[in-house]
Write an enzyme that holds these catalytic residues in place. Structure first.
Site: not given
Length: 711
Positions: A246, A282, A340, A363, A546
């Site tokens: 990220w 994600c 997300h 997830d 994001y």
């Protein structure tokens, strides 16, 4: 005389030919779309095999079947089953003989609806008196069966099954809560090697390496299988499929924005001997997991939660700290992401009770450890809606993602802090998924929580706090009053102070922001009282991910604004293209913050999320699209920038249209690119196109095609 004929009477029965009736079985089991020569079946449903014998079947011939899966098959683990012809054994497997011609035996075999899924081998043992023989009839793959009412993954509606099991393309939503965008994704669960890769993912898990026998025996349970997949899609613990990143540069891998589908990722992991693919975020984790679970037969969809909370300590409060200039201070690991993406899979919860059946949250994005591993779910959406945060698996984490409060504090140099706003309606907005049968967006927020501010919603929130054990701190006893007090301020796009507000304000965009152009904004301030006010405004703008984590500061200025009695003043300002162009290579998001300080009165904080619009790609497909016949595709793109754009790459992919991702390099400013596709599957197909450049983030487009069979 008897001794002469004895060898003939007890002659071993020999099989000349085995026909697995592949076309018939695939059609009946809804597995015709798999690009594989293997026999692929679904559990709980009959399939047929035809045997042709070299010798005549005698009345005393006794047939016994053995089906086995895994490295150490055992009846005690339900990974090995033995059953006779015309007899349903205790295992639930059965075999019956249908009407057959002389020298042929047509068999119908049924597996139970709770059979272990995976790759099987089927043996036939023939006892002909004193002669005994054994023959391998072949191998087959057994999957979950959403068409079988007794299967835990049963889904009653055929249109839902077509969407959540058989659709090999889809839409993933992203962007901002007030500017929701869609992106096409190639799931490709039926493409060549993908089922093999999905089974290999199960075999590479920590559970399998610790105890292969127990692991395989648990593969009859979608709860277990889906949880293992959620751990294996990320690479944090088990050298899984995708490595997340990220921040920083992506030179040693692929920028997560460049992916448009799962097939290339899964094949890369498989062909490189299970080396994690770099990099994902994600939506990539969710897209890959959707592919794997659909390939195994578990109905699955992709979900996007806007303003998604990441509550590290699960106290249902996201605390954000800023300094006196409005810059974010990293004093807490809590965060709120613009969006997300996770998954939902459909199955019953025998471990929790029938009330919690239905959609289950999973997830694969590695955020927090669950029982020592980076995995999340399955968490029942009904448990989340009812505040049952004590139930397996990870319900509290998902509940916080859609329900946590947001509190912002100014942190002064003397370590004093001032709470400048609290918002209880910000988190969990416009929870979205693709509609059944169309590419439109469906809002499923009601599946996760009761209407904000309703009595039931408050009761559920308090219930969750109590179950989490945070009500004893005393901090949460003020939640209800705080919710009523600050809700109006949030709707006005302003920060609620701890005392009576004396000023209000808004940050407004003057026009839709487009990449390559200046961004024009207006800061509007209003004096709410009759006293003269001097307001010190500190304004900053940063390029953000994001996840709302700042990357690069773009703009910063401060000035004093004089406001007379109940006066409204508008202060225009801009962020020029030259200021932001080098900061938005990976993403197109800017966060503008205005901190307004008043000598006598509470501070006011305003934030504005900006998402720059990319120009559109125009995609044209000429002529009819027919299986095995070439069709020309034309993609047109006009450079929106004032500078020359070079070293562009156009990528195209689509299940049933292109067997591998296509890449074309070009350098023109205003370009029309042409390429050819040769469809190899009929039906509705999605062609994705992605333009990659060093001058801006990806520009993506897609077109839906109706491919007809060869006449």
């Amino acid at each position: 005389m008897f001794s002469i004929n004895l060898p003939c009477i007890f002659l071993a029965l020999k099989i000349a030919n085995i026909n697995w009736q592949s076309k018939l079985n695939k059609a009946a089991h809804h597995t015709s779309d798999y690009s594989s020569t293997e026999v692929i079946l679904r559990r709980g449903q009959a399939f047929t095999i035809s045997l042709n014998f070299r010798t005549t079947v005698q009345p005393w011939d006794n047939f016994t079947f053995i089906a086995s899966t895994g490295p150490s098959p055992a009846e005690s683990q339900q990974t090995k089953v033995i059953f006779n012809l015309s007899d349903q054994g205790a295992s639930g497997w059965s075999a019956t003989q249908e009407h057959s011609e002389h020298g042929c035996m047509n068999l119908t075999i049924v597996s139970p609806a709770n059979a272990v899924i995976g790759r099987y081998k089927l043996k036939l043992q023939i006892d002909s008196g004193k002669k005994f023989s054994s023959v391998l009839l072949g191998h087959f793959v057994l999957l979950f069966n959403p068409w079988c009412p007794n299967d835990d993954v049963y889904m009653a509606n055929e249109k839902d099954r077509q969407e959540y099991v058989l659709n090999d393309s889809g839409i993933i939503f992203h962007g901002l809560e007030k500017y929701i965008q869609q992106e096409a994704w190639n799931y490709g669960q039926f493409e060549e090697d993908i089922l093999d890769i999905s089974l290999a993912i199960l075999d590479r898990s920590l559970n399998h390496r610790k105890d292969p026998s127990i692991d395989v025996s648990n593969r009859n349970n979608p709860i277990y299988v889906s949880r293992v997949i959620s751990a294996m899609v990320n690479s944090n613990d088990e050298k899984g499929v995708v490595e997340g990143k990220w921040n920083g540069k992506y030179c040693s891998g692929t920028n997560p924005l460049h992916w448009s589908g799962s097939v290339t990722i899964l094949r890369k992991w498989y062909r490189r001997r299970y080396k994690p693919v770099r990099y994902g975020q994600c939506w990539v984790f969710a897209g890959v997991m959707c592919t794997v679970l659909r390939s195994l037969g578990i109905p699955t969809r992709v979900i996007t939660n806007f303003n998604s909370a990441h509550d590290r300590n699960i106290n249902l409060s996201i605390d954000k700290y800023i300094d006196i200039s409005g810059k974010t201070l990293h004093l807490t690991e809590d965060s709120v992401w613009n969006f997300h993406v996770w998954n939902e899979s459909w199955f019953i919860r025998r471990d929790l009770g029938s009330f919690y059946d239905g959609w289950q949250v999973l997830d694969a994005t590695p955020q927090e450890r669950s029982k020592g591993i980076f995995q999340c779910g399955p968490a029942s959406t009904k448990a989340i809606k009812e505040g049952d945060v004590n139930l397996d698996y990870d319900s509290s984490f998902v509940f916080a993602a859609v329900n946590a409060d947001c509190v912002t504090w100014i942190h002064y140099s003397n370590k004093r802090k001032e709470r400048i706003y609290s918002n209880t309606r910000k988190i969990g907005k416009f929870i979205s998924t693709k509609a059944v049968g169309t590419n439109s967006r469906v809002d499923v927020t009601d599946n996760y929580k009761y209407p904000e501010g309703s009595l039931k919603e408050r009761q559920v929130y308090k219930k969750a706090l109590k179950l989490l054990g945070v009500s004893s701190t005393g901090r949460r006893t003020k939640v209800t009053r705080r919710r009523r007090r600050f809700s109006v301020a949030w709707r006005q796009n302003m920060t609620a102070p701890t005392g009576k507000p004396t000023i209000s304000g808004k940050l407004n965009l003057d026009a839709s922001p487009v990449i390559g152009q200046d961004i024009l904004l207006t800061l509007s301030l209003r004096n709410l009282i009759t006293d003269f006010k001097t307001i010190k405004v500190k304004l900053s703008a940063s390029a953000v991910l994001y996840t709302r984590k700042p990357k690069t500061e773009i703009l910063q200025w401060s000035r004093s604004i004089q406001l007379g009695s109940e006066e409204v003043k508008e202060i225009p300002f801009k962020i020029s293209y030259s200021q932001y162009k080098n900061a938005l290579m990976d993403d197109r998001k800017i966060l503008v913050t205005a901190l307004c300080e008043v000598r006598q009165g509470a501070s006011l904080l305003m934030e504005k999320d900006i998402l720059l619009q990319d120009p559109f790609l125009t995609i044209k497909v000429f002529g009819p699209t027919v299986v095995h016949k070439a069709a020309n595709v034309q993609v047109t793109f006009t450079n929106p920038l004032s500078e020359t754009v070079t070293d562009c790459v156009l990528r195209a992919e689509g299940s049933g249209l292109l067997k591998e991702q296509l890449q074309i390099k070009y350098v023109n400013d205003s370009s029309t690119i042409e390429f050819e596709i040769i469809p190899y599957k009929s039906g509705t197909r999605q062609l994705q196109v992605d333009l990659v450049s060093n001058h801006f983030s990806d520009i993506k487009g897609f077109v839906m095609l109706d491919v007809t069979p060869v006449q």
